[in-house]
Design an enzyme around this catalytic site. Structure first.
Site, mmCIF file in Angstrom:
data_model
loop_
_atom_site.group_PDB
_atom_site.id
_atom_site.type_symbol
_atom_site.label_atom_id
_atom_site.label_comp_id
_atom_site.label_asym_id
_atom_site.label_seq_id
_atom_site.Cartn_x
_atom_site.Cartn_y
_atom_site.Cartn_z
ATOM 1 N N ASN A 1 49.623 9.475 35.974
ATOM 2 C CA ASN A 1 49.571 8.923 37.337
ATOM 3 C C ASN A 1 49.222 7.562 37.158
ATOM 4 O O ASN A 1 48.543 6.978 36.491
ATOM 5 C CB ASN A 1 48.447 9.643 38.135
ATOM 6 C CG ASN A 1 48.944 11.067 38.884
ATOM 7 O OD1 ASN A 1 49.921 10.942 39.471
ATOM 8 N ND2 ASN A 1 48.409 12.002 38.223
ATOM 9 N N HIS B 1 54.712 7.391 38.648
ATOM 10 C CA HIS B 1 53.876 7.750 37.377
ATOM 11 C C HIS B 1 53.999 6.596 36.453
ATOM 12 O O HIS B 1 54.820 5.770 36.418
ATOM 13 C CB HIS B 1 54.293 9.039 36.685
ATOM 14 C CG HIS B 1 53.691 10.204 37.300
ATOM 15 N ND1 HIS B 1 53.300 11.410 36.567
ATOM 16 C CD2 HIS B 1 53.366 10.540 38.612
ATOM 17 C CE1 HIS B 1 52.946 12.226 37.443
ATOM 18 N NE2 HIS B 1 52.824 11.653 38.819
ATOM 19 N N HIS C 1 54.786 7.622 44.923
ATOM 20 C CA HIS C 1 54.144 8.349 44.109
ATOM 21 C C HIS C 1 54.618 8.023 42.808
ATOM 22 O O HIS C 1 55.338 8.893 42.207
ATOM 23 C CB HIS C 1 54.020 9.864 44.216
ATOM 24 C CG HIS C 1 53.123 10.742 43.368
ATOM 25 N ND1 HIS C 1 52.046 11.283 44.116
ATOM 26 C CD2 HIS C 1 53.209 11.007 42.205
ATOM 27 C CE1 HIS C 1 51.618 11.925 42.949
ATOM 28 N NE2 HIS C 1 52.157 11.605 41.897
ATOM 29 N N ARG D 1 43.289 16.633 42.369
ATOM 30 C CA ARG D 1 44.355 17.724 42.309
ATOM 31 C C ARG D 1 45.287 17.354 41.577
ATOM 32 O O ARG D 1 45.553 17.883 40.190
ATOM 33 C CB ARG D 1 45.133 17.901 43.801
ATOM 34 C CG ARG D 1 45.849 18.813 43.783
ATOM 35 C CD ARG D 1 47.389 18.845 43.232
ATOM 36 N NE ARG D 1 48.168 17.724 43.731
ATOM 37 C CZ ARG D 1 49.347 17.284 43.231
ATOM 38 N NH1 ARG D 1 49.763 18.033 42.263
ATOM 39 N NH2 ARG D 1 50.058 16.408 43.919
ATOM 40 N N ASP D 2 46.041 16.130 41.273
ATOM 41 C CA ASP D 2 47.400 15.763 40.590
ATOM 42 C C ASP D 2 46.828 15.389 39.270
ATOM 43 O O ASP D 2 47.159 15.645 38.323
ATOM 44 C CB ASP D 2 48.143 14.865 41.105
ATOM 45 C CG ASP D 2 49.462 14.634 40.468
ATOM 46 O OD1 ASP D 2 49.904 15.638 39.695
ATOM 47 O OD2 ASP D 2 50.154 13.468 40.663
ATOM 48 N N CYS E 1 51.788 13.431 31.714
ATOM 49 C CA CYS E 1 53.243 14.025 31.944
ATOM 50 C C CYS E 1 53.706 15.155 31.390
ATOM 51 O O CYS E 1 53.823 14.932 30.046
ATOM 52 C CB CYS E 1 54.067 12.827 31.877
ATOM 53 S SG CYS E 1 55.913 13.345 32.323
#
Length: 301
Positions: free
Chosen positions: A249, A209, A207, A15-16, A240
């Site tokens: 990520n 990055h 979470h 997903r991300d 990003c």
């Protein structure tokens, strides 16, 4: 150094990791990749997002992916859901966990969701209550917790307020996001020390990055404070949007390498993890950015 004996890694790559990729990945390749991830020992995979297809065309096949994967009984298959309509689609696809999202920053929330923070709460509450009615677990994401591209530093009290509101709605877990990858270890230490006075670290994931190369260091500080759940994307997938060309990520394979080397259990199989990373890399028009994949690509291991 007091560290947890076990850390849970929550894979958000499908997903991300994919949502910012402009080159389209075939539905069957996404399904095959998630099936490979299911064999690695991961206990949680965020497989897609049920936002409107016009906003994220890469994930327009959300229902096909969710219905097409081979599910393992000990794995939670989650999806991001923005509103009631998205929830209906997610329930049709029978995902295990529903994830709602918003920002701690007023400006970012308006840019990302097109609503104020106060206007966002009733939309998310409708999703949370609807998911709970169907016996689904619910996760809440709070973005820009450590910094906003429009407002700069964010007061931890603002993050705490948003987080408490989400827990009051009934979420089971909260994921705190360093959306633009600006956090540093000392900032994380101060933030989490105050944050855990108000909310239990047992129900909180981080979470981070890696836009500026500090994600692993931030994880280490968080672990020293008792946090033991982290989101990451295999191979460092995901850019990003506010720092063109920058990594996004935290890479699952890099996080695993650090934890494994420190004797912290994750239940993940290294070879199967790298096999899954190599597979999705082969379906893309670029090499994955993680350190582990750079080593593998150069034939040093």
């Amino acid at each position: 150094m007091a560290l947890p004996k076990h850390v849970t890694i929550k894979e958000v790559g499908p997903r991300d990791g994919l949502q910012n990729e402009s080159d389209m990945i075939r539905t069957e390749d996404k399904i095959d990749w998630i099936n490979l991830l299911s064999q690695t020992g991961l206990s949680y995979i965020e497989i897609t997002s049920f936002v409107h297809p016009k906003w994220i065309s890469q994930l327009a096949d959300a229902i096909e992916v969710a219905k097409g994967i081979e599910r393992e009984k000990d794995i939670t298959y989650a999806a991001l859901v923005p509103n009631k309509k998205g929830l209906e689609r997610a329930l049709e696809a029978n995902v295990d966990e529903i994830s709602v999202f918003m920002s701690a920053s007023e400006s970012h929330n308006r840019k990302n969701i097109n609503k104020s923070i106060e206007e966002t709460y009733p939309v998310l509450e409708e999703v949370v209550l609807g998911a709970k009615k169907q016996q689904k677990s619910v996760r809440g994401y709070v973005s820009t917790a450590f910094g906003c591209p429009y407002e700069g530093d964010i007061d931890v009290k603002d993050v705490i307020q948003v987080s408490k509101t989400l827990f009051d709605m009934g979420i089971d877990e909260l994921s705190i996001g360093d959306t633009i990858g600006v956090a540093n270890p000392l900032q994380v230490q101060h933030f989490l020390t105050e944050f855990r006075e108000h909310l239990p670290e047992q129900k909180v994931a981080l979470h981070f990055h890696d836009t500026r190369g500090t994600a692993l260091a931030n994880c280490l500080v968080a672990m020293e404070l008792g946090f033991d759940t982290f989101d990451s994307a295999l191979g460092g997938l995901g850019g990003c949007p506010y720092a063109k060309g920058a990594s996004g990520n935290l890479a699952t394979d890099d996080l695993f390498y650090m934890l494994n080397g420190m004797g912290i259990e994750t239940n993940i199989d290294r070879e199967k993890l790298l096999q899954a990373a190599s597979f999705i890399q082969s379906k893309m028009k670029k090499s994955l950015s993680s350190h582990q994949m750079q080593i593998l690509n150069q034939g040093r291991e």
